[in-house]
Scaffold this active site. Sequence first.
Site, PDB file in Angstrom:
ATOM      1  N   ARG A   8      17.453 -11.886  -3.211  1.00 50.02           N
ATOM      2  CA  ARG A   8      16.698 -12.020  -4.326  1.00 50.02           C
ATOM      3  C   ARG A   8      16.976 -12.043  -5.471  1.00 50.02           C
ATOM      4  O   ARG A   8      16.331 -12.444  -6.515  1.00 50.02           O
ATOM      5  CB  ARG A   8      15.804 -10.995  -3.998  1.00 50.02           C
ATOM      6  CG  ARG A   8      14.481 -10.811  -3.799  1.00 50.02           C
ATOM      7  CD  ARG A   8      13.657  -9.390  -3.436  1.00 50.02           C
ATOM      8  NE  ARG A   8      12.551  -9.521  -3.465  1.00 50.02           N
ATOM      9  CZ  ARG A   8      11.582  -9.185  -2.358  1.00 50.02           C
ATOM     10  NH1 ARG A   8      12.253  -9.278  -1.435  1.00 50.02           N
ATOM     11  NH2 ARG A   8      10.575  -9.244  -2.582  1.00 50.02           N
TER      12      ARG A   8
ATOM     13  N   ARG B 204      -3.928  -8.035   2.036  1.00 47.36           N
ATOM     14  CA  ARG B 204      -3.111  -7.796   3.000  1.00 47.36           C
ATOM     15  C   ARG B 204      -3.321  -6.380   3.655  1.00 47.36           C
ATOM     16  O   ARG B 204      -3.584  -5.190   2.761  1.00 47.36           O
ATOM     17  CB  ARG B 204      -1.594  -7.628   2.665  1.00 47.36           C
ATOM     18  CG  ARG B 204      -0.602  -7.074   3.633  1.00 47.36           C
ATOM     19  CD  ARG B 204       0.714  -7.736   3.294  1.00 47.36           C
ATOM     20  NE  ARG B 204       0.940  -7.499   1.723  1.00 47.36           N
ATOM     21  CZ  ARG B 204       2.064  -8.165   1.256  1.00 47.36           C
ATOM     22  NH1 ARG B 204       2.862  -9.016   1.864  1.00 47.36           N
ATOM     23  NH2 ARG B 204       2.144  -8.183   0.086  1.00 47.36           N
TER      24      ARG B 204
ATOM     25  N   ARG C 176      -0.830  -1.687   1.063  1.00 45.06           N
ATOM     26  CA  ARG C 176       0.618  -1.287   0.502  1.00 45.06           C
ATOM     27  C   ARG C 176       0.412  -0.960  -1.015  1.00 45.06           C
ATOM     28  O   ARG C 176      -0.439  -1.415  -1.598  1.00 45.06           O
ATOM     29  CB  ARG C 176       1.479  -2.444   0.463  1.00 45.06           C
ATOM     30  CG  ARG C 176       2.342  -2.603   1.794  1.00 45.06           C
ATOM     31  CD  ARG C 176       3.207  -3.862   1.799  1.00 45.06           C
ATOM     32  NE  ARG C 176       3.791  -4.262   0.789  1.00 45.06           N
ATOM     33  CZ  ARG C 176       4.653  -5.284   0.580  1.00 45.06           C
ATOM     34  NH1 ARG C 176       4.645  -5.998   1.542  1.00 45.06           N
ATOM     35  NH2 ARG C 176       5.128  -5.830  -0.670  1.00 45.06           N
TER      36      ARG C 176
HETATM   37  P1  AP5 Z   1       8.847  -7.210   0.314  1.00 44.06           P
HETATM   38  O1  AP5 Z   1       8.239  -6.224   1.329  1.00 44.06           O
HETATM   39  O2  AP5 Z   1      10.008  -8.037   0.736  1.00 44.06           O
HETATM   40  O3  AP5 Z   1       7.980  -7.890  -0.504  1.00 44.06           O
HETATM   41  P2  AP5 Z   1       7.594  -9.491  -1.023  1.00 44.06           P
HETATM   42  O4  AP5 Z   1       8.735 -10.379  -1.160  1.00 44.06           O
HETATM   43  O5  AP5 Z   1       7.068  -9.265  -2.357  1.00 44.06           O
HETATM   44  O6  AP5 Z   1       7.006 -10.181   0.069  1.00 44.06           O
HETATM   45  P3  AP5 Z   1       5.728  -9.695   0.725  1.00 44.06           P
HETATM   46  O7  AP5 Z   1       6.075  -8.567   1.820  1.00 44.06           O
HETATM   47  O8  AP5 Z   1       4.680  -9.306  -0.513  1.00 44.06           O
HETATM   48  O9  AP5 Z   1       5.178 -10.847   1.441  1.00 44.06           O
HETATM   49  P4  AP5 Z   1       5.384 -11.917   2.436  1.00 44.06           P
HETATM   50  O10 AP5 Z   1       5.877 -13.048   1.945  1.00 44.06           O
HETATM   51  O11 AP5 Z   1       6.333 -11.066   3.636  1.00 44.06           O
HETATM   52  O12 AP5 Z   1       4.221 -12.179   3.138  1.00 44.06           O
HETATM   53  P5  AP5 Z   1       3.229 -11.681   4.386  1.00 44.06           P
HETATM   54  O13 AP5 Z   1       3.848 -12.152   5.532  1.00 44.06           O
HETATM   55  O14 AP5 Z   1       3.189  -9.904   4.255  1.00 44.06           O
HETATM   56  O15 AP5 Z   1       9.356  -6.261  -1.020  1.00 44.06           O
HETATM   57  C1  AP5 Z   1       8.747  -5.312  -1.612  1.00 44.06           C
HETATM   58  C2  AP5 Z   1       9.785  -4.587  -2.668  1.00 44.06           C
HETATM   59  O16 AP5 Z   1      10.723  -4.109  -1.887  1.00 44.06           O
HETATM   60  C3  AP5 Z   1      10.011  -5.610  -3.594  1.00 44.06           C
HETATM   61  O17 AP5 Z   1       9.157  -5.715  -4.948  1.00 44.06           O
HETATM   62  C4  AP5 Z   1      11.202  -4.856  -4.303  1.00 44.06           C
HETATM   63  O18 AP5 Z   1      10.889  -3.679  -5.066  1.00 44.06           O
HETATM   64  C5  AP5 Z   1      11.809  -4.366  -2.999  1.00 44.06           C
HETATM   65  N1  AP5 Z   1      12.941  -5.350  -2.503  1.00 44.06           N
HETATM   66  C6  AP5 Z   1      12.948  -5.895  -1.090  1.00 44.06           C
HETATM   67  N2  AP5 Z   1      13.773  -6.846  -0.988  1.00 44.06           N
HETATM   68  C7  AP5 Z   1      14.628  -6.665  -2.234  1.00 44.06           C
HETATM   69  C8  AP5 Z   1      15.897  -7.250  -2.485  1.00 44.06           C
HETATM   70  N3  AP5 Z   1      16.304  -7.998  -1.769  1.00 44.06           N
HETATM   71  N4  AP5 Z   1      16.283  -6.932  -3.796  1.00 44.06           N
HETATM   72  C9  AP5 Z   1      15.674  -6.015  -4.552  1.00 44.06           C
HETATM   73  N5  AP5 Z   1      14.534  -5.482  -4.239  1.00 44.06           N
HETATM   74  C10 AP5 Z   1      14.031  -5.861  -2.944  1.00 44.06           C
HETATM   75  O19 AP5 Z   1       1.797 -12.327   4.137  1.00 44.06           O
HETATM   76  C11 AP5 Z   1       1.014 -11.876   2.922  1.00 44.06           C
HETATM   77  C12 AP5 Z   1      -0.474 -12.099   3.348  1.00 44.06           C
HETATM   78  O20 AP5 Z   1      -0.974 -13.269   3.532  1.00 44.06           O
HETATM   79  C13 AP5 Z   1      -0.781 -11.053   4.586  1.00 44.06           C
HETATM   80  O21 AP5 Z   1      -1.973 -10.457   4.483  1.00 44.06           O
HETATM   81  C14 AP5 Z   1      -0.841 -12.115   5.588  1.00 44.06           C
HETATM   82  O22 AP5 Z   1      -1.757 -11.781   6.728  1.00 44.06           O
HETATM   83  C15 AP5 Z   1      -1.473 -13.353   5.007  1.00 44.06           C
HETATM   84  N6  AP5 Z   1      -0.811 -14.590   5.428  1.00 44.06           N
HETATM   85  C16 AP5 Z   1       0.317 -14.822   5.744  1.00 44.06           C
HETATM   86  N7  AP5 Z   1       0.526 -16.251   6.166  1.00 44.06           N
HETATM   87  C17 AP5 Z   1      -0.684 -16.820   5.901  1.00 44.06           C
HETATM   88  C18 AP5 Z   1      -1.054 -18.134   5.866  1.00 44.06           C
HETATM   89  N8  AP5 Z   1      -0.212 -19.124   6.113  1.00 44.06           N
HETATM   90  N9  AP5 Z   1      -2.362 -18.324   5.703  1.00 44.06           N
HETATM   91  C19 AP5 Z   1      -3.269 -17.179   5.335  1.00 44.06           C
HETATM   92  N10 AP5 Z   1      -2.946 -15.954   5.124  1.00 44.06           N
HETATM   93  C20 AP5 Z   1      -1.492 -15.793   5.332  1.00 44.06           C
END
Ligand code: AP5
Length: 219
Positions: free
Chosen positions: A95, A129, A162
Amino acid sequence: MHRMVIRMKLVIFGPPSAGKGTQAQKLSKKYGIPQIATGDLLREHVAKKTPIGLKVKAILDAGKLGPDDLIVQIIKERVSQPDCMNGYLLDGFPRTMNQAKELEKMTDIDLVLNIGVDTELLVERAVGRRICPKCAAVYHVTFNPPKKTGVCDKCGSNLIQRDDDKEETIRKRLKVYQEQTEPLIEHYRKKGKLMNIDGSLGVDGVFEQMIRAVDRLEK
Ligand code: AP5
């Protein structure tokens, strides 16, 4: 579902709530390689109140990034476990440019699947979500609802929202993504490892593009 095992190291890349976790879980099941989600690992530490969890809770709640050295350490430990021998899917890592450089010292990545989605749709996806605190399954109240409202289809636990999915925090996370993570797209494009995926389609439409990209590489 047709199950096969591939020997590949993939990165699922994209902004917050683009669908990385949703797709990584499906790819992991299809290809028999584990999903390694730094966000899930950190949330697990927070829930168990481990020293790491106590250190990062405020960072996560504020929508900022955890420290590179800690995140890299977590990844190193996880990829050294036996289930990662054939490969793995990195979800949420790297990231920062520092993390990408550390990853390069560790291993060669085969492909970076970059999910692109418009900002307002990202906010809508995050706010709606719901996740399972036990098995980390991901749902959306409208786009991907569980069979029974508020209950995980896979393990029957009560779903939760979350702490970092409030609209204000998600906008903060998107800003952090633009500043610190988005530059990696160009880095991987130059290396010839980048595959852009249209994330505005439904879950199955996004999955099909991913499978096509992975299977092309396999041949
Ligand atoms: P993390 O949990 O990785 O959060 P993120 O990258 O912000 O990603 P998300 O989990 O929010 O979303 P996602 O892309 O996985 O989407 P999802 O599949 O859930 O990180 C959280 C925190 O941890 C960060 O802010 C940071 O503080 C820390 N962190 C993590 N990694 C780090 C690193 N490497 N370095 C430093 N800090 C770090 O889908 C989202 C929603 O949309 C769901 O409700 C789903 O059902 C829906 N959805 C999914 N796909 C579709 C579609 N095609 N159409 C319609 N709805 C959909």
